[in-house]
Scaffold this motif. Structure first.
Motif, short mmCIF file in Angstrom:
data_model
loop_
_atom_site.label_atom_id
_atom_site.label_comp_id
_atom_site.label_asym_id
_atom_site.label_seq_id
_atom_site.Cartn_x
_atom_site.Cartn_y
_atom_site.Cartn_z
N SER A 132 0.84 -1.19 0.00
CA SER A 132 0.00 0.00 0.00
C SER A 132 0.88 1.24 0.00
CB SER A 132 -0.90 0.03 1.25
OG SER A 132 -1.76 -1.08 1.28
N CYS A 133 0.37 2.28 -0.59
CA CYS A 133 1.06 3.57 -0.60
C CYS A 133 0.03 4.65 -0.31
CB CYS A 133 1.74 3.81 -1.94
SG CYS A 133 2.45 5.47 -2.11
N ALA A 134 0.14 5.23 0.85
CA ALA A 134 -0.77 6.30 1.25
C ALA A 134 -0.17 7.64 0.86
CB ALA A 134 -1.02 6.25 2.74
N ALA A 135 -0.94 8.44 0.17
CA ALA A 135 -0.43 9.71 -0.35
C ALA A 135 -1.17 10.88 0.27
CB ALA A 135 -0.60 9.76 -1.86
N SER A 136 -0.43 11.92 0.53
CA SER A 136 -1.03 13.19 0.93
C SER A 136 -1.17 14.04 -0.32
CB SER A 136 -0.16 13.90 1.96
OG SER A 136 1.08 14.27 1.37
N GLY A 137 -1.91 15.11 -0.23
CA GLY A 137 -2.06 15.97 -1.40
C GLY A 137 -3.50 16.02 -1.87
N ARG A 138 -4.00 17.21 -2.06
CA ARG A 138 -5.41 17.38 -2.41
C ARG A 138 -5.73 16.93 -3.81
NH1 ARG A 138 -6.09 23.59 -0.92
NH2 ARG A 138 -4.01 23.57 -1.85
N SER A 139 -4.73 16.84 -4.67
CA SER A 139 -4.97 16.47 -6.07
C SER A 139 -4.57 15.03 -6.36
CB SER A 139 -4.21 17.42 -6.98
OG SER A 139 -4.61 18.75 -6.79
N PHE A 140 -4.56 14.20 -5.34
CA PHE A 140 -4.10 12.82 -5.52
C PHE A 140 -4.79 12.14 -6.70
CE2 PHE A 140 -2.65 8.66 -4.62
CZ PHE A 140 -3.74 7.81 -4.75
N SER A 141 -6.06 12.39 -6.87
CA SER A 141 -6.80 11.67 -7.91
C SER A 141 -6.28 12.00 -9.30
CB SER A 141 -8.28 11.99 -7.81
OG SER A 141 -8.50 13.38 -8.00
#
Length: 122
Positions: free
Chosen positions: A21-30
C-alpha cells in the motif's frame, strides 16, 4: 508537497502473495499518475507498474496488479506467485504533472516514498 508512505512489505515464501500500500497526501491525488518501482541489491531501479488518474495501467508483471482508491488516497500493488527474484525494496512514486507519456520512466516522477522491503524465500 506530497508525501508517500509505503507499507505491506515483509518476508514471504515463494508462491505466496503480498499487497503493498502507498498512502499519499495531497489534495490532487486523484489526478496524479502513481507508480511502483523496485530496486534489488546491486541492481538498478526498475519499473513495476503505474496507474493513471482514469485507471489506465501499465504493468511489467502479469503476476502483479496495481490499483488505486481515490477516496483513501491510496495506491496498491497486489503481488501474487512471488518468486525469489522479486526480492527488492519497493518504492511508490507520484507524477503530479499527470502526463501518461512514458509511465515507466522514473525521471517523470516528482515524489518518492521511503520504500518497503519485500523478501521472497525459496
Amino acid at each position: 508537497q506530497v508525501q508517500l508512505v509505503e507499507s505491506g512489505g515483509g518476508l514471504v515464501q515463494a508462491g505466496g502473495s503480498l499487497r503493498l500500500s502507498c498512502a499519499a497526501s495531497g489534495r490532487s491525488f486523484s489526478s496524479y499518475i502513481m507508480g511502483w518501482f523496485r530496486q534489488a541489491p546491486g541492481k538498478e531501479r526498475e519499473f513495476v507498474a503505474a496507474i493513471s488518474w482514469s485507471g489506465f495501467t501499465s504493468n511489467t508483471e502479469d503476476r502483479f496488479t496495481i490499483s488505486r482508491d481515490k477516496a483513501k488516497n491510496t495506491v496498491y500493488l497486489q503481488m501474487n506467485s512471488l518468486i525469489p527474484e522479486d526480492t527488492a525494496v519497493y518504492y511508490c512514486a507520484a507524477n503530479v504533472q499527470g502526463s501518461w507519456s512514458r509511465p515507466w520512466d522514473g525521471t517523470k516522477y516528482d515524489y518518492w516514498g521511503q520504500g518497503t522491503q519485500v523478501t521472497v524465500s525459496s
